[in-house]
Design a protein around this motif. Structure first.
Motif, PDB file in Angstrom:
ATOM      1  N   ALA A 101      11.170-109.721  16.193  1.00 32.10           N
ATOM      2  CA  ALA A 101      10.719-110.347  17.439  1.00 32.10           C
ATOM      3  C   ALA A 101      11.908-110.654  18.351  1.00 32.10           C
ATOM      4  O   ALA A 101      11.804-110.553  19.575  1.00 32.10           O
ATOM      5  CB  ALA A 101       9.929-111.618  17.136  1.00 32.10           C
ATOM      6  N   ALA A 102      13.047-110.988  17.755  1.00 38.26           N
ATOM      7  CA  ALA A 102      14.224-111.341  18.563  1.00 38.26           C
ATOM      8  C   ALA A 102      14.626-110.197  19.493  1.00 38.26           C
ATOM      9  O   ALA A 102      15.153-110.421  20.588  1.00 38.26           O
ATOM     10  CB  ALA A 102      15.394-111.703  17.654  1.00 38.26           C
ATOM     11  N   PHE A 103      14.347-108.960  19.069  1.00 39.05           N
ATOM     12  CA  PHE A 103      14.708-107.799  19.897  1.00 39.05           C
ATOM     13  C   PHE A 103      13.782-107.622  21.100  1.00 39.05           C
ATOM     14  O   PHE A 103      14.037-106.773  21.954  1.00 39.05           O
ATOM     15  CB  PHE A 103      14.704-106.517  19.056  1.00 39.05           C
ATOM     16  CG  PHE A 103      15.885-106.388  18.126  1.00 39.05           C
ATOM     17  CD1 PHE A 103      17.106-106.956  18.415  1.00 39.05           C
ATOM     18  CD2 PHE A 103      15.766-105.657  16.941  1.00 39.05           C
ATOM     19  CE1 PHE A 103      18.193-106.824  17.564  1.00 39.05           C
ATOM     20  CE2 PHE A 103      16.840-105.507  16.075  1.00 39.05           C
ATOM     21  CZ  PHE A 103      18.056-106.097  16.380  1.00 39.05           C
ATOM     22  N   ALA A 104      12.687-108.384  21.152  1.00 41.71           N
ATOM     23  CA  ALA A 104      11.798-108.279  22.321  1.00 41.71           C
ATOM     24  C   ALA A 104      12.390-108.985  23.536  1.00 41.71           C
ATOM     25  O   ALA A 104      11.891-108.826  24.658  1.00 41.71           O
ATOM     26  CB  ALA A 104      10.420-108.860  21.999  1.00 41.71           C
ATOM     27  N   ASP A 105      13.460-109.759  23.322  1.00 40.13           N
ATOM     28  CA  ASP A 105      14.081-110.488  24.433  1.00 40.13           C
ATOM     29  C   ASP A 105      14.399-109.532  25.588  1.00 40.13           C
ATOM     30  O   ASP A 105      15.018-108.490  25.388  1.00 40.13           O
ATOM     31  CB  ASP A 105      15.376-111.152  23.936  1.00 40.13           C
ATOM     32  CG  ASP A 105      15.952-112.122  24.954  1.00 40.13           C
ATOM     33  OD1 ASP A 105      15.158-112.802  25.638  1.00 40.13           O
ATOM     34  OD2 ASP A 105      17.193-112.178  25.069  1.00 40.13           O
ATOM     35  N   GLY A 106      13.935-109.891  26.778  1.00 33.76           N
ATOM     36  CA  GLY A 106      14.243-109.105  27.974  1.00 33.76           C
ATOM     37  C   GLY A 106      13.367-107.881  28.165  1.00 33.76           C
ATOM     38  O   GLY A 106      13.562-107.135  29.132  1.00 33.76           O
ATOM     39  N   PHE A 115      10.506-112.794  27.582  1.00 29.88           N
ATOM     40  CA  PHE A 115      10.065-111.414  27.820  1.00 29.88           C
ATOM     41  C   PHE A 115       8.797-111.435  28.666  1.00 29.88           C
ATOM     42  O   PHE A 115       8.249-112.502  28.956  1.00 29.88           O
ATOM     43  CB  PHE A 115       9.876-110.661  26.502  1.00 29.88           C
ATOM     44  CG  PHE A 115       8.852-111.228  25.554  1.00 29.88           C
ATOM     45  CD1 PHE A 115       9.110-112.371  24.809  1.00 29.88           C
ATOM     46  CD2 PHE A 115       7.622-110.600  25.384  1.00 29.88           C
ATOM     47  CE1 PHE A 115       8.172-112.882  23.914  1.00 29.88           C
ATOM     48  CE2 PHE A 115       6.676-111.104  24.493  1.00 29.88           C
ATOM     49  CZ  PHE A 115       6.958-112.245  23.755  1.00 29.88           C
ATOM     50  N   THR A 116       8.372-110.260  29.086  1.00 27.43           N
ATOM     51  CA  THR A 116       7.137-110.135  29.848  1.00 27.43           C
ATOM     52  C   THR A 116       6.047-109.731  28.868  1.00 27.43           C
ATOM     53  O   THR A 116       6.193-108.755  28.137  1.00 27.43           O
ATOM     54  CB  THR A 116       7.287-109.056  30.938  1.00 27.43           C
ATOM     55  OG1 THR A 116       8.418-109.403  31.747  1.00 27.43           O
ATOM     56  CG2 THR A 116       6.048-109.001  31.814  1.00 27.43           C
ATOM     57  N   LEU A 117       4.965-110.509  28.823  1.00 26.40           N
ATOM     58  CA  LEU A 117       3.867-110.214  27.898  1.00 26.40           C
ATOM     59  C   LEU A 117       2.606-109.974  28.711  1.00 26.40           C
ATOM     60  O   LEU A 117       2.112-110.889  29.390  1.00 26.40           O
ATOM     61  CB  LEU A 117       3.675-111.382  26.921  1.00 26.40           C
ATOM     62  CG  LEU A 117       2.527-111.239  25.914  1.00 26.40           C
ATOM     63  CD1 LEU A 117       2.669-109.970  25.077  1.00 26.40           C
ATOM     64  CD2 LEU A 117       2.463-112.466  25.012  1.00 26.40           C
ATOM     65  N   ASN A 118       2.130-108.748  28.678  1.00 30.28           N
ATOM     66  CA  ASN A 118       0.934-108.374  29.450  1.00 30.28           C
ATOM     67  C   ASN A 118       1.045-108.820  30.907  1.00 30.28           C
ATOM     68  O   ASN A 118       0.115-109.371  31.484  1.00 30.28           O
ATOM     69  CB  ASN A 118      -0.326-108.935  28.779  1.00 30.28           C
ATOM     70  CG  ASN A 118      -0.543-108.299  27.411  1.00 30.28           C
ATOM     71  OD1 ASN A 118      -0.192-107.137  27.205  1.00 30.28           O
ATOM     72  ND2 ASN A 118      -1.091-109.056  26.477  1.00 30.28           N
ATOM     73  N   GLY A 119       2.251-108.582  31.461  1.00 32.48           N
ATOM     74  CA  GLY A 119       2.457-108.836  32.883  1.00 32.48           C
ATOM     75  C   GLY A 119       2.919-110.239  33.239  1.00 32.48           C
ATOM     76  O   GLY A 119       3.276-110.490  34.397  1.00 32.48           O
ATOM     77  N   ARG A 120       2.914-111.172  32.263  1.00 32.76           N
ATOM     78  CA  ARG A 120       3.338-112.536  32.575  1.00 32.76           C
ATOM     79  C   ARG A 120       4.669-112.844  31.892  1.00 32.76           C
ATOM     80  O   ARG A 120       4.865-112.484  30.737  1.00 32.76           O
ATOM     81  CB  ARG A 120       2.302-113.559  32.067  1.00 32.76           C
ATOM     82  CG  ARG A 120       0.973-113.562  32.820  1.00 32.76           C
ATOM     83  CD  ARG A 120       0.051-114.648  32.251  1.00 32.76           C
ATOM     84  NE  ARG A 120      -0.122-114.491  30.803  1.00 32.76           N
ATOM     85  CZ  ARG A 120       0.248-115.384  29.886  1.00 32.76           C
ATOM     86  NH1 ARG A 120       0.852-116.512  30.227  1.00 32.76           N
ATOM     87  NH2 ARG A 120       0.031-115.158  28.602  1.00 32.76           N
ATOM     88  N   PRO A 121       5.578-113.545  32.571  1.00 31.06           N
ATOM     89  CA  PRO A 121       6.820-113.957  31.897  1.00 31.06           C
ATOM     90  C   PRO A 121       6.528-115.048  30.872  1.00 31.06           C
ATOM     91  O   PRO A 121       5.794-115.999  31.170  1.00 31.06           O
ATOM     92  CB  PRO A 121       7.686-114.497  33.039  1.00 31.06           C
ATOM     93  CG  PRO A 121       6.751-114.803  34.159  1.00 31.06           C
ATOM     94  CD  PRO A 121       5.513-113.969  33.982  1.00 31.06           C
TER      95      PRO A 121
END
Lengths: 158, 286
Positions: free
Chosen positions: A66-71, A8-14
């Motif tokens: 957390a698994a749902f944060a994928d993508g 996922f993208t976290l604060n703009g970073r992959p």
């Protein structure tokens, strides 16, 4: 199968993380990424201390698998500032002094972000409506509402 | 929480095939709000969860129907019901109910189907949808069936859904002209309600030509109050008629004492709030 690799993208970073299916997003942000701005307090979706933005919408991260944060695109309070330059919401909360202990502040700041993204010039009723799911046990509510108004002014001026 | 398997099917048919009619340790999950609370409290330990987030997009859509109503996909987030103009236009009571249903964050995530399938009597939309005469499309391995929303709720946290069935759509007919939902919380404003009452009235001139009244929170299951509907039918809404409706509601509803109030207090709430909700629906002074 009880573990998943998520991207996922976290604060703009992959980013990539290996998560247990039973882990919530607050835990993964803290344990895998050292981000403690979202913190679990009530554990029930009432207090807003664990608020993060997922694809721009505020979410109770302690009730999110957390698994749902994928993508998805996840933003935490740590990602709001641009280098040393604070976001308008952060500046406004500091200028007004809209907190005492600060424990709930990241959640209020992120709810303010969703509100101002959807309504750049909210009245006090609208502000209270959006913030009704965030609790400040120090009771800084009058200053918080003021700070949201100021954040709106700052964003409109930028 | 304990580890479990998580399946993320891409279609409704796959999701149904992954459910097992004989195994309640396998459950669907969409928004997950209610399920996460139960899992965190240790009240439910799944072996496997079947995510409905990836099934066909039509199950997350809201459409206007030719009869003046709404077709709402079961995976639609509650926030959509709050924000979409078509909902405010065709069933304003639904959009209005969202304003006090939990908070923005929860509404961003929670889905309509889960809100109903959870079977918790304290939730807000069951009485609203019952008063509106809404029906559910339920899909299972042998195809689809339709039931009235009021027939979904069989007991506290118990529904008419088999373990391998899913709510796929909520169909709301054209709304009555006068609708309202009021709830009352006895501790803090964001607490679970002690009472929710929904009213849908059609008027012919000064008298009621059709009435549906439903109650939640105070009773074991959300349900219609048919004696109130009968009391209102054909009446001009005088203070006396509204009071009689309140008395009928308090007499019909079976209530129990709990942390939100004694049974006697709840009966009084029901009597008063039935009148208030009727007045709100018809634009009378409360």
């Amino acid at each position: 199968m009880s573990r998943h690799t998520i991207n996922f993208t976290l604060n703009g970073r992959p980013v990539t993380a290996d998560v247990g299916t039973h882990q919530n997003l607050t835990e993964v942000l803290q344990e895998s990424f050292g981000l403690f701005g979202a913190r679990e307090s009530c554990g029930q979706g009432l207090c807003g201390c664990c608020t993060v933005l997922i694809d721009g919408a505020a979410v109770t991260s302690c009730l999110a698998l957390a698994a749902f944060a994928d993508g998805s695109d996840v933003q935490t309070v740590e990602g709001l500032a641009d280098g040393e330059e604070l976001s308008p919401e952060q500046e406004a909360f500091i200028e007004i002094g809209a907190f005492q202990c600060g424990y709930c502040t990241p959640g209020f700041v992120l709810m303010t972000r969703q509100l101002l993204d959807e309504n750049p010039d909210p009245d006090d009723d609208e502000i209270k409506h959006y913030l009704s799911g965030n609790l400040c046990r120090c009771g800084a509510y009058p200053e918080i509402v003021q700070a949201v108004r100021l954040a709106g002014e700052k964003r409109r001026a930028r | 929480m304990t580890p479990f398997e998580l399946a993320q099917p891409a279609s409704l048919a796959e999701a149904i095939a992954l459910l097992d009619p004989n195994d309640t340790a396998i459950r669907p999950i969409a928004g997950g709000t209610a399920l996460m609370l139960m899992m965190k409290m240790g009240l439910y330990e799944p072996q496997k969860l079947i995510s409905l987030r990836g099934i066909e997009p039509r199950y997350s859509e809201v459409a206007a129907t030719a009869d003046g109503g709404l077709r709402i996909g079961a995976v639609t987030p509650l926030r959509q019901l709050e924000m979409l103009p078509v909902v405010a236009e065709r069933a304003p009571v639904i959009a209005h109910t969202m304003r006090r249903l939990s908070n923005v964050r929860v509404r961003n995530v929670a889905r309509l189907g889960g809100h109903l399938a959870h079977g918790d009597p304290h939730l807000d939309l069951p009485p609203v949808l019952i008063a509106l005469g809404a029906t559910l499309a339920i899909a299972g391995p042998n195809g689809e069936r339709t039931i009235a929303v009021e027939d979904l709720f069989q007991g506290y946290l118990e529904t008419a859904l088999a373990p391998d069935e899913l709510i796929v759509e909520v169909n709301v007919p054209a709304a009555a002209a006068h609708t309202a939902y009021l709830k009352h919380t006895t501790r803090s404003a964001d607490d679970w309600p002690a009472l929710g009452i929904a009213v849908a009235l059609d008027m012919q001139g000064d008298s009621v030509s059709g009435a549906r009244v439903a109650i939640g929170a105070a009773t074991d299951t959300p349900r219609r109050l048919t004696s109130v509907e009968a009391a209102l039918q054909g009446e001009a809404l005088s203070d006396a008629a509204i009071n009689r409706a309140g008395e009928a509601a308090a007499a019909e509803a079976e209530v129990h004492s709990d942390a939100r109030g004694s049974a006697a207090y709840k009966r009084e709430l029901i009597r008063v709030f039935t009148g208030r909700t009727i007045r709100q629906a018809t634009g009378r002074e409360a």
